[in-house]
Each structure stands twice: as structure tokens, then as C-alpha cells.
Enzyme design. Structure first.
Site, PDB file in Angstrom:
ATOM      1  N   GLY A 282       0.812  -1.214   0.000  1.00 47.23           N
ATOM      2  CA  GLY A 282       0.000   0.000   0.000  1.00 47.23           C
ATOM      3  C   GLY A 282       0.845   1.263   0.000  1.00 47.23           C
ATOM      4  O   GLY A 282       2.077   1.224   0.026  1.00 47.23           O
ATOM      5  N   ILE A 284       1.242   3.727   2.355  1.00 42.28           N
ATOM      6  CA  ILE A 284       2.056   3.909   3.557  1.00 42.28           C
ATOM      7  C   ILE A 284       2.986   2.725   3.756  1.00 42.28           C
ATOM      8  O   ILE A 284       4.161   2.887   4.083  1.00 42.28           O
ATOM      9  CB  ILE A 284       1.157   4.098   4.795  1.00 42.28           C
ATOM     10  CG1 ILE A 284       0.298   5.355   4.635  1.00 42.28           C
ATOM     11  CG2 ILE A 284       1.999   4.193   6.057  1.00 42.28           C
ATOM     12  CD1 ILE A 284       1.103   6.632   4.522  1.00 42.28           C
ATOM     13  N   LYS A 401      -9.678   9.413  11.924  1.00 38.13           N
ATOM     14  CA  LYS A 401     -11.097   9.049  11.941  1.00 38.13           C
ATOM     15  C   LYS A 401     -11.453   8.152  13.114  1.00 38.13           C
ATOM     16  O   LYS A 401     -12.628   7.856  13.350  1.00 38.13           O
ATOM     17  CB  LYS A 401     -11.467   8.389  10.617  1.00 38.13           C
ATOM     18  CG  LYS A 401     -11.341   9.348   9.434  1.00 38.13           C
ATOM     19  CD  LYS A 401     -11.510   8.652   8.101  1.00 38.13           C
ATOM     20  CE  LYS A 401     -11.380   9.644   6.951  1.00 38.13           C
ATOM     21  NZ  LYS A 401     -10.057  10.273   6.882  1.00 38.13           N
ATOM     22  N   ARG A 531     -21.020  12.179   1.992  1.00 41.48           N
ATOM     23  CA  ARG A 531     -21.301  10.758   1.820  1.00 41.48           C
ATOM     24  C   ARG A 531     -21.604  10.120   3.170  1.00 41.48           C
ATOM     25  O   ARG A 531     -21.330  10.717   4.221  1.00 41.48           O
ATOM     26  CB  ARG A 531     -20.102  10.077   1.159  1.00 41.48           C
ATOM     27  CG  ARG A 531     -19.800  10.620  -0.232  1.00 41.48           C
ATOM     28  CD  ARG A 531     -18.472  10.109  -0.768  1.00 41.48           C
ATOM     29  NE  ARG A 531     -17.344  10.597   0.021  1.00 41.48           N
ATOM     30  CZ  ARG A 531     -16.083  10.315  -0.257  1.00 41.48           C
ATOM     31  NH1 ARG A 531     -15.783   9.550  -1.298  1.00 41.48           N
ATOM     32  NH2 ARG A 531     -15.113  10.782   0.504  1.00 41.48           N
TER      33      ARG A 531
END
Length: 600
Positions: A282, A284, A401, A531
Site C-alpha cells: 500500500g 504507507i 477518523k 457521503r
């Protein structure tokens, strides 16, 4: 040892000028009329001075210089060689006790020699530069103060690709002044008009990274339709064959300052060690692999569920770090036995856990159970395996988050943090830390690649809400701070990264449109609405009330409280939930585990 031909030519030329300097010193001493009896003394001294200056210049290593790039350091080196030559000449002449030899000549000769040899080098460099400019190059403006422009001009010396034609300064008082015969043509706010009048093809932004002057120059330049350039960052010099100007990127526009790393400490932690990275393919994870390789790991064990991602990583690492032992596994962190077998085989000293599902809308509907299985159970597996194999450090990548989460993805990452803290109590020999940060520029699923594709299609660029803001960080910066937190952290701590100032997503879109050379009239911005599970503002809990400072200016430790979950009960519930648990039941259970979770 045989001298190279070019070196021999330069040595002969220098010694000829030394002879001229010696005779000139006699002429000056006798007002340009050398008495006949002193002609013999000048001839007698000439071979000794040639020998002495040849030795002195060689001892000062003058002939390693390249005349085309001569500068003050080289001239100081030349002066050292001439001084040595003058001292040797004086010693040789005085030791012979030559009658009536004018000693003032011994002082005048090195001074004249310095002028002549320095002038020869300066003349050659001037000739080379004029010849280079004569071939032409793309007309270039330098954006920055005179001090910044001086550094940029030095870097551009000898470049046949670019021809600097003017400086545009943010300091109004510098207008009309000049540097190396290049005038300051005006203020940065007038860049569009100056570029048109000078027929410039590009502008090099020379102001330092992170400065307000740089941001202002970039915004003004982006509206001028010029190609915007900057000099490579130090880390890029190692990745490119040329250290010449490169195109401005979005991370330059955001003005993030370089991260200060404890290089010695990270070297002790990583150098020669075995490091295991999950989610290695990925954004990161792959950068963590690059940074670990940079610190000289002995063995890098890369694990990713994506065959294509791990293949790409393998190809890159084989090319950039051919001496490093890299091992590339396709494996899923949700499969405990496979992960345990890999870890037990290689016994990593450090485990960096980056494997996760992170896309908020995808995990909010239809895939909620997948977020729990990967983000919670996968993290539990990785953490326990790290303790079982005797790893000294385990670092989990978390997210902003996870703070007061309003969505399944954020609450799953908060629960993963709690699981890491729970496992930390089981394995005292391993230091377990989690690291929270916000959005990463250019990472998969981020807005930047999406906006770039929309701009390439001609728009519109879709933004969910005109007031939505996010924190942004570059991929290398995030990876470096993750490693730094892993080095500093005590077991069970959650680190919060300093993300700087939040950026409005609509401003980000405008920056990208400008950097593409377009205007908002050509590429419109449209709003699609928030969203499911999306916040207007993300929280990092990076203030004094909720975090504690650390010795590193960009790292703080979150103050957390509350009871840790029952690890086995969490594992059992997710395992028993089946392939399609009801959305209401799953969210209700999540609220029991993460009380701050508030679905929207």
C-alpha cells in the site's frame, strides 16, 4: 605516476603564468626597467620558482578542480597553493644566499601569480557560460528574494536547458536591483505580466519550503499558466540522475516542512535488523519499506494480500536496494496461522502494521463486517504474532477518523487501537504503539488522484461540500514519523502526528486546477453532498487538553481513558457474526465497544 593529459596542460599553463608573475615582480620592483645585472638574478630564480609553485599547487590539489565550475572555494584552494609555492620559493632562494637579490620580488610574485591564475580560471568559466547561453535554453524566471535567487542561480550554472532572464521578488524594495547581471523585474504578484513581456517558458520557485513567500509565489505562479519548477528536495537527489529543476507538485504547494528524525536512534533500531511490514504494497506500507531500507535493515519481510502490489514492491526494491535481503509474501492478516508461520520463520525485531481497509464510504455500506475482520481481527493477529515471535517493537498505523468516530471504518480503527493496548498487557517484552494521522497526499483512495483524473478528463471536479476540511501530510513524512514514534513510544501509547493546518478540500481542488495550467472557468467545481459516515471536520485530539508533548515537535501522546475491551469476546463476536450480519446489529455492538462512536 603519469599525469592525465588535461592535468598536464593545465600545470604547464599555470607554471608559464608563474614565470610571467616572477618577471612582472622584477619589472614592478624596478619600475619596468630591470637593470642588466638583475636579469641574471631573474633567470636564476625562474627554475626554482617553477619547481616550488608546481609543488605548492600540487600539494593544494588544485588540479582536481574543473575550471568550468570555478567558484570561491576553488579560488581559496588556489590561493593556498600559491601561498605554499611562494613560501617554498622564498626558502629556496634565501637558502642559496644569492647576493643583492631583491626580497620584495618574493612578496610580489605570489600576489601577481594569484591575479593571473585566478583571472585565467575566471575567464575560462565566463567563456563556457557565454557559450552555453549562446546555444540558448528555455527562458526562465526566478521567483524569490535576491538571497534565494543567488542559491538557485548557482544550482543552474552550466545548465544548457535553462536561460535565466529575470528575477521576480516578493520584496518590493529589491525591484530594479540585479544579481549576476540578471535584474529583478518586479514583484511576484506581477508574474503573469512579466512572463509575457520576457517570453518566459517557466518559473523556478526559489523561496524556502514552508515559507509564506513560497506559498504566495506558488499561488501567483499557478495563475500565470507558466510551467512552475522547483529544485529537488535532498531525498530526491538520491533517486534521480539529474539534480536539475523539477515540476512543482501539490505537496510543494501545501508547504510542509521537512521532518526532523533521530537518525542515530532509528539506525540503532533498524540497521541490520529484520523488519516485517504488513500491508507492504500500500501507499504507507511501501513507503515504510523504503524508509526501513534507507536505514539499512538486514532483512525486510513484506506481506500484502494483493499479488500485484507485492510484485510491484519487489521490482522496485530489487532495483533500488539490490544488496538488501527482501522477502515478499502474499498473505492476509486475517489468517493467523499464515501470519504466525511467516513471523516465526524470520523472527522480526520490528513489526510495522499498515494492513487495513480505510475507505470510509465503502466500509460504511455493504462491507462493514470486512472492516471489522481486517482492521480489528487482522490487527489482533499481527499484534499477538509480534509478541509471540519476540519482536521488540510493534507499530500500528491508525487514523484521525478513530477520534469520536461517526463511521464504521473509524470506529473499527479505534477498536483496533484498544486491541493493541490489550495485547500490550500480554507481552511485556514488546513495545506496542499506535500512530494516528490524517489524509496522505497521493495515497490510494485519496482525493488527489481522483481530482487529477477528473481534471485530465476536462472536469468537473467533484467536492462533497464547500466547507469540508481535512489534514494532509506527504507519504514520506507520514512514514518517517511512524518510525520516529515507534522509536520513542512506550508500550500502550497512542501517538498523534502534527498535521499542520487543515486544508479546505475545495481549495485543494483549486490548487490542482491551477497547477494543471487551467482555470476554474475551464474546469468547473461541483458539489455532490456529504457521503455516508463523512464528517465536515476530522479531529486529531492534538491540543494541550487531550494530548501530552514529546521531545519531538511533530509528535504528541494522546491521553486515553476507559476500560479495555475483552479481547476474546471481541474476537468471538466478529467470528460468529457470519458473512452478512445486519447493519443495525453490527453498529449497536460497535457502540458497546467504542462508546464515543456516534453513527450519522
Amino acid at each position: 605516476m603519469r599525469l592525465p593529459r588535461n592535468t598536464l596542460v593545465l600545470l604547464v599553463a599555470d607554471l608559464a603564468l608563474v614565470l610571467v608573475a616572477g618577471w612582472a615582480a622584477f619589472w614592478l620592483r624596478f619600475n619596468f626597467d630591470i637593470p642588466p645585472e638583475f636579469d641574471r638574478l631573474a633567470l636564476l630564480a625562474s627554475p626554482w620558482s617553477v619547481l616550488a609553485y608546481g609543488v605548492g599547487l600540487s600539494m593544494a590539489r588544485v588540479y582536481r578542480q574543473v575550471w568550468s565550475y570555478i567558484g570561491l572555494p576553488e579560488l581559496r584552494q588556489l590561493a593556498t597553493g600559491i601561498m605554499l609555492g611562494g613560501l617554498l620559493t622564498s626558502a629556496l632562494i634565501l637558502m642559496q644566499r644569492i647576493p643583492s637579490f631583491p626580497r620584495s620580488v618574493l612578496l610580489l610574485q605570489p600576489l601577481i601569480a594569484l591575479v593571473l591564475l585566478g583571472a585565467a580560471r575566471a575567464g575560462w568559466r565566463t567563456f563556457v557560460e557565454r557559450r552555453t547561453l549562446g546555444h540558448g535554453g528555455r527562458r526562465l524566471l526566478i521567483m524569490g528574494s535576491l538571497q534565494d535567487a543567488a542559491d538557485a542561480l548557482r544550482a543552474l550554472k552550466g545548465s544548457a536547458q535553462w536561460q535565466p532572464v529575470g528575477i521576480v521578488s516578493p520584496i518590493a524594495g529589491e525591484a530594479g536591483r540585479s544579481l549576476q547581471n540578471i535584474r529583478v523585474l518586479g514583484h511576484t504578484s506581477d508574474i503573469a505580466h512579466i512572463a509575457e513581456s520576457e517570453e518566459a517558458a517557466a518559473a523556478l520557485v526559489a523561496s524556502p519550503a514552508g515559507s509564506e513567500e513560497r506559498r504566495e509565489a506558488l499561488m501567483n505562479g499557478a495563475g500565470s499558466r507558466l510551467a512552475l519548477l522547483t529544485m529537488p528536495r535532498p531525498d530526491e537527489w538520491l533517486k534521480t540522475e539529474s539534480a536539475g529543476p523539477r515540476r512543482i507538485e501539490l505537496e510543494d504547494l501545501l508547504g510542509r516542512t521537512p521532518v526532523q528524525l533521530d537518525v542515530a536512534g532509528l539506525g540503532d533500531m533498524l540497521s541490520g535488523q529484520t523488519v516485517l511490514v504488513t500491508g507492504a504494497g500500500g501507499s504507507i506500507g511501501s513507503e515504510l519499506c523504503r524508509q526501513a531500507a534507507r536505514f539499512g535493515v538486514g532483512r525486510l519481510v513484506c506481506v500484502d494480500v494483493s499479488e500485484y502490489a507485492i510484485y510491484q514492491l519487489e521490482q522496485e526494491m530489487r532495483q533500488t536496494h539490490p544488496q538488501m535481503q527482501g522477502l515478499y509474501y502474499t498473505a492476509n492478516v486475517r489468517e493467523l496461522d499464515r501470519l504466525r508461520a511467516i513471523a516465526m520463520k524470520h523472527k522480526p525485531a520490528v513489526v510495522l502494521h499498515a494492513a487495513a481497509y480505510k475507505h470510509v464510504p465503502l466500509m460504511e455500506e455493504l462491507n462493514e463486517i470486512e472492516a471489522l475482520r481486517t482492521n480489528v481481527i487482522g490487527t489482533l493477529h499481527a499484534a499477538r504474532v509480534a509478541g509471540e515471535c519476540g519482536a521488540r517493537r510493534f507499530v500500528m498505523i491508525s487514523t484521525d477518523k478513530a477520534v469520536n468516530p461517526t463511521n464504521v471504518m473509524g470506529s473499527s480503527k479505534r477498536l483496533a487501537e484498544l486491541m493493541v493496548q490489550g495485547v500490550a498487557a500480554e507481552h511485556a517484552g514488546t513495545q506496542y504503539v499506535s500512530v494516528r494521522f490524517g489524509n496522505v497526499l497521493g495515497s490510494s483512495g485519496s482525493v488527489v488522484p481522483l481530482f487529477t483524473k477528473q481534471i485530465a478528463r476536462g472536469g468537473p471536479v467533484t467536492v462533497t461540500h464547500p466547507e469540508i476540511v481535512r489534514y494532509f501530510m506527504t507519504i514520506p513524512e507520514a512514514a518517517q514519523l511512524v518510525l520516529q514514534a515507534g522509536l520513542m513510544g512506550r508500550s500502550g501509547q497512542i501517538f498523534v502526528l502534527d498535521m499542520g493546518e487543515p486544508v479546505k478540500i475545495v481549495e485543494l481542488a483549486r490548487m490542482l486546477i491551477r497547477l494543471s495550467g487551467k482555470t476554474e472557468q475551464e474546469i468547473p467545481i461541483s458539489y455532490s453532498g456529504l457521503r455516508p459516515g463523512e464528517k465536515l471536520y476530522e479531529e486529531l485530539l492534538a491540543d494541550d487538553e487531550t494530548t501530552e508533548p514529546t521531545p519531538h515537535p511533530k509528535l504528541r501522546v494522546a491521553k486515553t481513558s476507559g476500560q479495555l475491551p475483552d479481547i476474546e469476546a471481541v474476537r468471538a463476536w466478529i467470528g460468529d457474526a457470519g458473512a452478512w450480519p445486519s447493519s443495525e446489529e453490527l453498529r449497536a455492538w460497535l457502540r458497546t465497544q467504542v462508546p464515543e462512536y456516534s453513527p450519522r
